[in-house]
Design a protein around this motif. Structure first.
Motif, short mmCIF file in Angstrom:
data_model
loop_
_atom_site.label_atom_id
_atom_site.label_comp_id
_atom_site.label_asym_id
_atom_site.label_seq_id
_atom_site.Cartn_x
_atom_site.Cartn_y
_atom_site.Cartn_z
N ASP A 1 0.83 -1.19 0.00
CA ASP A 1 0.00 0.00 0.00
C ASP A 1 0.88 1.25 0.00
N LEU A 2 0.25 2.37 -0.36
CA LEU A 2 0.98 3.62 -0.54
C LEU A 2 1.67 4.07 0.74
N ARG B 1 -4.15 13.22 1.47
CA ARG B 1 -4.46 12.16 0.51
C ARG B 1 -5.72 12.45 -0.29
N GLU B 2 -6.76 12.98 0.38
CA GLU B 2 -8.01 13.27 -0.33
C GLU B 2 -7.80 14.34 -1.40
N SER B 3 -7.07 15.40 -1.07
CA SER B 3 -6.81 16.47 -2.03
C SER B 3 -5.95 15.97 -3.18
N ALA B 4 -4.99 15.09 -2.88
CA ALA B 4 -4.08 14.59 -3.92
C ALA B 4 -4.79 13.75 -4.97
N LEU B 5 -5.94 13.19 -4.60
CA LEU B 5 -6.68 12.36 -5.56
C LEU B 5 -7.00 13.11 -6.84
N ALA C 1 -1.22 6.32 -11.79
CA ALA C 1 -1.05 5.12 -10.96
C ALA C 1 -0.97 5.48 -9.48
N LEU C 2 -0.32 6.62 -9.19
CA LEU C 2 -0.25 7.09 -7.81
C LEU C 2 -1.64 7.43 -7.28
N ARG C 3 -2.46 8.08 -8.10
CA ARG C 3 -3.83 8.42 -7.68
C ARG C 3 -4.63 7.15 -7.41
N THR C 4 -4.45 6.13 -8.23
CA THR C 4 -5.16 4.86 -8.01
C THR C 4 -4.78 4.27 -6.66
N ALA C 5 -3.48 4.32 -6.33
CA ALA C 5 -3.02 3.82 -5.03
C ALA C 5 -3.59 4.64 -3.88
N LEU C 6 -3.69 5.96 -4.08
CA LEU C 6 -4.29 6.83 -3.07
C LEU C 6 -5.73 6.43 -2.81
#
Length: 285
Positions: free
Chosen positions: A5-6, A32-36, A68-73
């Protein structure tokens, strides 16, 4: 990098990150929510760095790019229930049985794990604490109160100890008091908060003996502790409880006392003398 996991990846990469990459990692861990929905440019602006550094950081974490990073988030957020959801689950279980049953079940599970901890590791930690110039007990949020309790009890045993409970820029004042010959005892769980990373940066720079007390889950807030002690904090989907952590810390206090009983007795005698001086009578411990 193997699949994980991230939060685990951030904890693993943070010690090797450049200052600019560390700012990106800190921002991702806190927002994390904002980074999505944030673009590379927005993340860069918030972290005080460049778009290229954001993309490079994503790749260093093991992702092909920002998508891909957003998917992990998103997967991390789905896995992490909010405090409200965790409490609601325990309330529902309490309604079906008895409220105290939820807490006692969690404590029994913690005690079972504590009894199986490696006795040699516990003795190693006790020796390090007894030999330390000073012991720094770290905890933020509710864990800060537990850290304060542990530090106060160590002082009663004749050991110079203090609690590190501040956050943000104020935590820098705590870091500068950590030096050669000290021991760091950190109470930290799951997420790699910037304060945790900074604490282990300092411990690593000074080559200090460090202990991480954390939960029994798969994620670690930092991977650099010399000794990691895991204890459950309630059900994985339940509200975080601290009774197990307290039981472990009090076991450590007994181990510390047993490792140097003469110093313990001398320190308690001095405390009793101070109490008599204040009260004018006997207040034996």
């Amino acid at each position: 990098m193997t699949k994980s996991d991230l939060s685990t990846r951030i904890a693993a990469v943070s010690p090797k990150a450049s200052p600019a990459e560390a700012r990106v990692l800190d921002w991702l861990a806190r927002h994390r929510e904002s980074a999505l929905h944030a673009s590379a440019a927005r993340i860069a602006a918030k972290a005080g760095t460049s778009d290229a550094t954001v993309i490079r950081t994503a790749r260093k974490l093991g992702y092909e790019g920002l998508d891909a990073l957003r998917t992990a988030l998103a997967e991390d957020l789905r896995r992490d229930l909010t405090l409200t959801e965790r409490m609601a689950g325990d309330v529902a279980r309490a309604t079906a049985g008895t409220p105290l049953g939820v807490a006692t079940e969690a404590l029994r599970a913690s005690l079972d794990v504590i009894e199986r901890l490696n006795a040699q590791e516990i003795a190693r930690v006790a020796r390090a604490i007894n030999m330390a110039r000073r012991v720094h007990v770290f905890g933020i949020g509710p864990s800060g109160f537990v850290a304060g309790y542990m530090a106060a009890q160590l002082v009663r045993l004749g050991i110079d100890a203090r609690a590190l409970i501040r956050t943000g820029l104020q935590f820098a004042d705590d870091l500068v008091g950590i030096g050669n010959g000290d021991v760091v005892l950190a109470l930290a769980y799951d997420r790699p908060y910037p304060e945790v990373r900074a604490l282990f940066d300092q411990a690593e720079a000074e080559s200090l003996f460090s202990v991480l007390v954390t939960s029994a889950g798969t994620r670690l807030p930092d991977t650099r502790a010399r000794v990691t002690l895991r204890v459950p904090r309630g059900r994985a989907e339940g509200f975080g409880m601290h009774a197990g952590t307290l039981a472990l810390l009090e076991g450590l206090l007994i181990a510390v006392s047993a490792a140097d009983p003469e110093r313990t007795a001398s320190a308690l005698d001095a405390l009793n003398a101070a109490r008599r001086a204040i009260s004018g009578g006997s207040m034996e411990l």
